[in-house]
Enzyme design. Structure first.
Site, mmCIF file in Angstrom:
data_model
loop_
_atom_site.group_PDB
_atom_site.id
_atom_site.type_symbol
_atom_site.label_atom_id
_atom_site.label_comp_id
_atom_site.label_asym_id
_atom_site.label_seq_id
_atom_site.Cartn_x
_atom_site.Cartn_y
_atom_site.Cartn_z
ATOM 1 C CG ASN A 153 17.292 43.480 -42.956
ATOM 2 O OD1 ASN A 153 17.315 43.378 -41.735
ATOM 3 N ND2 ASN A 153 17.704 42.545 -43.774
ATOM 4 C CB SER A 161 19.998 45.272 -50.983
ATOM 5 O OG SER A 161 18.585 45.253 -51.184
ATOM 6 C CD GLN A 168 13.772 40.541 -47.836
ATOM 7 O OE1 GLN A 168 13.660 39.375 -48.212
ATOM 8 N NE2 GLN A 168 14.952 41.085 -47.592
HETATM 9 P P1 H2U Z 1 16.872 43.773 -48.236
HETATM 10 O O1 H2U Z 1 15.687 43.872 -47.327
HETATM 11 O O2 H2U Z 1 18.019 43.082 -47.581
HETATM 12 O O3 H2U Z 1 17.253 45.101 -48.804
HETATM 13 O O4 H2U Z 1 16.455 42.832 -49.440
HETATM 14 C C1 H2U Z 1 15.779 43.219 -50.593
HETATM 15 C C2 H2U Z 1 15.419 41.989 -51.387
HETATM 16 O O5 H2U Z 1 15.078 42.356 -52.720
HETATM 17 C C3 H2U Z 1 16.538 40.967 -51.501
HETATM 18 O O6 H2U Z 1 16.110 39.799 -50.822
HETATM 19 C C4 H2U Z 1 15.413 41.310 -53.605
HETATM 20 C C5 H2U Z 1 16.680 40.713 -53.008
HETATM 21 O O7 H2U Z 1 16.740 39.338 -53.292
HETATM 22 N N1 H2U Z 1 15.545 41.832 -54.967
HETATM 23 C C6 H2U Z 1 14.645 41.431 -55.929
HETATM 24 O O8 H2U Z 1 13.752 40.624 -55.648
HETATM 25 N N2 H2U Z 1 14.719 41.965 -57.200
HETATM 26 C C7 H2U Z 1 15.692 42.842 -57.601
HETATM 27 O O9 H2U Z 1 15.688 43.309 -58.710
HETATM 28 C C8 H2U Z 1 16.771 43.224 -56.647
HETATM 29 C C9 H2U Z 1 16.626 42.761 -55.214
#
Ligand code: H2U
Ligand code: ZN
Length: 346
Positions: A153, A161, A168
């Site tokens: 994404n 985020s 992922q």
């Molecule tokens: P995006 O591809 O939507 O940005 O998602 C990033 C993922 O990172 C999101 O699924 C994870 C979130 O759960 N995450 C972690 O595993 N550890 C963290 O400290 C923050 C975000």
């Protein structure tokens, strides 16, 4: 036959069996793509507040390694959990549910907080592809896993985020909806024609040369005939590979080159970091008879006319079918004509 550039028409998505509506007569006006002067998002190479940067603490307290290329860890907020027990619910065939078991991982593409895929050196993109392959093989070795979805994404507009370049992997015990559609279509074609659907499709596209963007030894990138997002593309392996586990070193390098060129061209269209959701579609694992599957990747970018004007999939599209004005052929021309050097590095 009819004049495809003049008349409203429906096009078949051969991978899903669904149709999209094309209204080329509405885009007779000149293409109004424009470059806006956006506040430049100058990011530091290292951000002490980023949960993906090397050595930093993540939201659940784990600390990232001092990694130097790509880096993978189990998602701290995984949508699927590996210990979920099988169970189901069925109330009069009306309320139907079952548990789902899976493993979710996050991949940082590079330790550099300030880069994006197209700005990364080719060899570093190759390391991302290497990691996709090794993670795929490791997850496929888990016998209860049946499908492995690798995706990215990109951009806040897509709900990403964190600007640190990352993707992922979700691996799960059943085959998800989009994959089931493509399975049905590819299997049917393979049984009738004894060759893969996408092998036949890329041969035709290479002959017509109307929607091809990149053509190298091992991959093509093109705007599919049935694209519904304005600048939607696909990357398809020239060899009939079922999954990334079968890629040779040469193929992985060619995939890295294809990704670098495609995403660079994307960024150059509006001189912005081009947002999208992209991901690999490939054969399920730990199942027999998957020979019909042909490895490919989809890019679904939301932008339409500028760095901030996106296409809304609303109204008719939500209720009836996807629709587009600018034709896939015109979109292919626009993407293809972009320089191969990133605008920030030019
Ligand atoms: P995006 O591809 O939507 O940005 O998602 C990033 C993922 O990172 C999101 O699924 C994870 C979130 O759960 N995450 C972690 O595993 N550890 C963290 O400290 C923050 C975000
Ligand atoms: Zn697909």
């Amino acid at each position: 036959m009819f004049e495809i550039n003049d008349l409203p028409h429906k096009r078949l998505n051969i991978l899903t069996g669904e149709k999209i509506l094309v209204s080329p007569h509405r885009s007779k006006r000149p293409w109004q793509g424009q470059v806006e002067t956006l506040a430049k998002d100058a990011r530091p190479e290292y951000d002490p507040a980023c949960y993906l940067c090397p050595g930093n603490k993540r939201a659940d307290g784990d600390v990232n390694a001092e990694y130097t290329s790509s880096y993978v860890f189990v998602n701290d907020f995984s949508a699927l959990l590996k210990d979920t027990e099988p169970a189901d619910i069925n109330v009069e065939d009306l309320l139907v549910a079952e548990t789902e078991r899976g493993i979710c991982k996050v991949i940082a593409f590079t330790p550099r907080h300030d880069l994006t895929l197209p700005e990364m050196p080719l060899n570093d993109i190759k390391k991302v592809v290497d990691l996709w392959q090794s993670e795929f093989m490791a997850l496929a070795a888990v016998e209860w896993i049946k499908y492995i979805q690798i995706f990215e994404n990109k951009g806040a507009i897509m709900g990403c985020s964190n600007p640190h370049p990352h993707g992922q992997i979700w691996a799960q015990a059943s085959i998800p909806t989009e994959i089931l559609k493509e399975e049905k279509q590819q299997q049917q074609y393979f049984e009738t024609h004894h060759t893969s659907l996408l092998s036949s499709y890329i041969n035709l596209e290479l002959k017509q040369q109307e929607r091809i963007i990149i053509d190298n030894e091992h991959f093509v990138a093109l705007v599919p005939f049935w694209a519904s997002w304005p600048f939607e593309t696909m990357v398809i392996s020239k060899k009939h590979r079922q999954h990334i586990g079968q890629f040779t070193e040469e193929e992985k390098l060619d995939l890295a080159k294809t990704l670098k060129t495609l995403t660079t061209k994307y960024d150059n269209i509006f001189e912005t970091s081009f947002p999208y959701s992209a991901g690999i579609h490939q054969a399920p694992v730990n199942l027999d008879n998957q020979a019909f599957w042909h490895w490919h990747m989809h890019f679904y970018p939301p932008l339409l006319r500028s760095a901030t004007v996106k296409k809304f999939m609303v109204g008719y599209e939500m209720l009836a079918s996807p629709q587009r004005d600018i034709t896939p052929e015109r979109a292919a021309e626009i993407i293809k004509s972009q320089p191969d050097i990133h605008y920030k590095q030019a």
